[in-house]
Design a protein around this motif. Structure first.
Motif, mmCIF file in Angstrom:
data_model
loop_
_atom_site.group_PDB
_atom_site.id
_atom_site.type_symbol
_atom_site.label_atom_id
_atom_site.label_comp_id
_atom_site.label_asym_id
_atom_site.label_seq_id
_atom_site.Cartn_x
_atom_site.Cartn_y
_atom_site.Cartn_z
ATOM 1 N N UNK A 141 2.764 5.226 -19.044
ATOM 2 C CA UNK A 141 1.985 3.990 -18.936
ATOM 3 C C UNK A 141 1.344 3.845 -17.563
ATOM 4 N N UNK A 142 2.115 4.104 -16.517
ATOM 5 C CA UNK A 142 1.590 3.997 -15.153
ATOM 6 C C UNK A 142 0.456 5.003 -14.960
ATOM 7 N N UNK A 143 0.583 6.179 -15.532
ATOM 8 C CA UNK A 143 -0.477 7.179 -15.427
ATOM 9 C C UNK A 143 -1.763 6.679 -16.081
ATOM 10 N N UNK A 248 -3.151 2.503 -5.300
ATOM 11 C CA UNK A 248 -3.547 2.399 -6.708
ATOM 12 C C UNK A 248 -2.316 2.437 -7.605
ATOM 13 N N UNK A 249 -1.433 3.409 -7.350
ATOM 14 C CA UNK A 249 -0.233 3.554 -8.178
ATOM 15 C C UNK A 249 0.677 2.338 -8.029
ATOM 16 N N UNK A 255 2.455 -3.674 -12.521
ATOM 17 C CA UNK A 255 1.979 -4.265 -13.776
ATOM 18 C C UNK A 255 2.792 -3.755 -14.959
ATOM 19 N N UNK A 256 3.021 -2.444 -15.035
ATOM 20 C CA UNK A 256 3.783 -1.936 -16.175
ATOM 21 C C UNK A 256 5.236 -2.395 -16.118
ATOM 22 N N UNK A 257 5.776 -2.495 -14.908
ATOM 23 C CA UNK A 257 7.173 -2.937 -14.771
ATOM 24 C C UNK A 257 7.363 -4.347 -15.321
ATOM 25 N N UNK A 272 0.030 -12.624 -17.702
ATOM 26 C CA UNK A 272 1.076 -13.037 -16.761
ATOM 27 C C UNK A 272 1.281 -11.959 -15.700
ATOM 28 N N UNK A 273 1.198 -10.688 -16.134
ATOM 29 C CA UNK A 273 1.314 -9.583 -15.188
ATOM 30 C C UNK A 273 0.167 -9.583 -14.191
#
Length: 361
Positions: A141-143, A248-249, A255-257, A272-273
């Motif tokens: 997801x982060x990628x 960037x990461x 956000x994904x967390x 919300x993120x």
């Protein structure tokens, strides 16, 4: 299809989008009747949101960012390599990564090709996954978020490939953290928190010894928890001391967390993120990167029910590329009464704003 919480879905509803396990294999197929025992099991497995069939939104379709085949390949590549690092005693972690580095580079190129070919806003909430080890799906997801940001920032193909490798390996150091600490459901002790914080350095040590990937990939793992005001870790560096890729990461990672279900809290919705990112914009996160994220990612997923500032309620029925927070809405309620559905485009109706989301069935 409509997006609802598993906590609110009614028994007897029909699943509108398949649910996968962490290896990318179908766990529950589209069209399955959701019995009470299945709904309870989904909650136990950490699935916060699902798509169900609904008469008011039966023609609204939410397609995933990736094809099923590419998602399975990506998850399997991450799973196999990370699993080998966790279990392998004889070979070094760096050697395990080096053996598969060409496969990961090709995977990043494939992900880029698929994202570019669709030319749409990135949306990952549409893909429901269970997982035993959060690192696998989080890394993918982060990628995807990272690549979407990089493309919005007009990075070159070579830069995007290096950035993608940095993202997919950003949490590799967590494989050295005991699972009982990593997945602890309640507050960490000071020592446990320090153990988790070491994953950035552990990741750097693993990746810097890999001869087949750029050293910058290792620095992405090293710096993704640094913050531009110097309050991050492990070194507390700030501003221009942090590489642009690390910044960037950092945005994609946070956000994904917060939008993923965790053992210690519920998943937030994308809007919300985004509020979390905006709250830290200019202090914790690079403002330009947060803005690029907003433009590249669907903030209000297709199928979610929303209320507008004029009191009308509707279902997000489409997205506007480059306007992640201005989707197309199918109005279903006006002045508190049901109406014949019609569409409004927030990209054109600038006086309209989304006030709230409702994921209850």
């Amino acid at each position: 299809m409509r997006l609802v919480t598993t906590a609110s879905v009614e028994a007897g509803s029909f699943l509108a989008k398949a649910i996968y396990n962490e290896k990318g294999q179908i766990l529950l197929n589209e069209g399955m009747v959701l019995k009470e025992v299945i709904i309870q099991r989904l909650q136990e497995l950490g699935i916060s949101y699902i798509y169900i069939k609904d008469s008011q939104s039966e023609d609204i379709i939410c397609e995933g960012t990736l094809s099923d085949s590419l998602r399975r390949e990506a998850i399997q590549t991450i799973f196999t390599t990370f699993h080998n690092i966790q279990k392998e005693q004889k070979l070094s972690s760096s050697f395990v990564v080096e053996k598969t580095s060409k496969r990961f580079s090709q995977l990043i190129r494939s992900l880029l090709e698929e994202i570019k070919s669709k030319n749409e806003l990135l949306i990952l909430l549409s893909d429901a996954f269970t997982y035993d080890n959060y690192i696998f799906t989080h890394s993918l997801n982060v990628t995807l978020y990272t690549l979407a940001i990089g493309m919005e920032l007009k990075l070159s193909p070579k830069e995007l490939e290096i950035l993608g490798l940095g993202a997919i390996f950003h949490d590799i150091g967590k494989l050295k953290v005991p699972l009982d600490v990593l997945l602890k459901p309640n507050q960490l002790t000071a020592d446990e928190y320090e153990a988790i914080k070491k994953h950035a350095e552990e990741g750097f040590e693993i990746l810097r010894k890999v001869q087949t990937i750029p050293l910058l990939v290792a620095h992405c793992a090293y710096q993704h928890h640094e913050r531009i005001n110097g309050t991050g870790y492990p070194r507390g560096i700030m501003g221009s001391e942090i590489h642009y890729f690390g910044k960037i990461i950092a945005v994609a990672d946070v956000f994904d967390a917060v939008t993923s279900n965790r053992v210690y809290r519920r998943a937030m919705l994308p809007h919300e993120g985004l509020e979390i990112l905006y709250a830290g914009s200019g202090t914790l996160f690079d403002q330009r990167i947060v803005e690029a994220f907003r433009l590249a990612v669907a903030i209000y997923p297709v199928g979610i029910t929303v209320e507008l500032n004029d009191g009308r309620k509707g279902i997000v029925s489409g997205q506007n590329t480059g306007y992640g927070d201005r989707p197309i809405i199918r109005i279903i309620e006006q002045n508190g009464e049901r109406v014949i559905p019609y569409e409004v485009d927030l990209k054109k109706e600038l006086n309209l704003m989304i006030l709230s989301c409702d994921t209850a069935f």
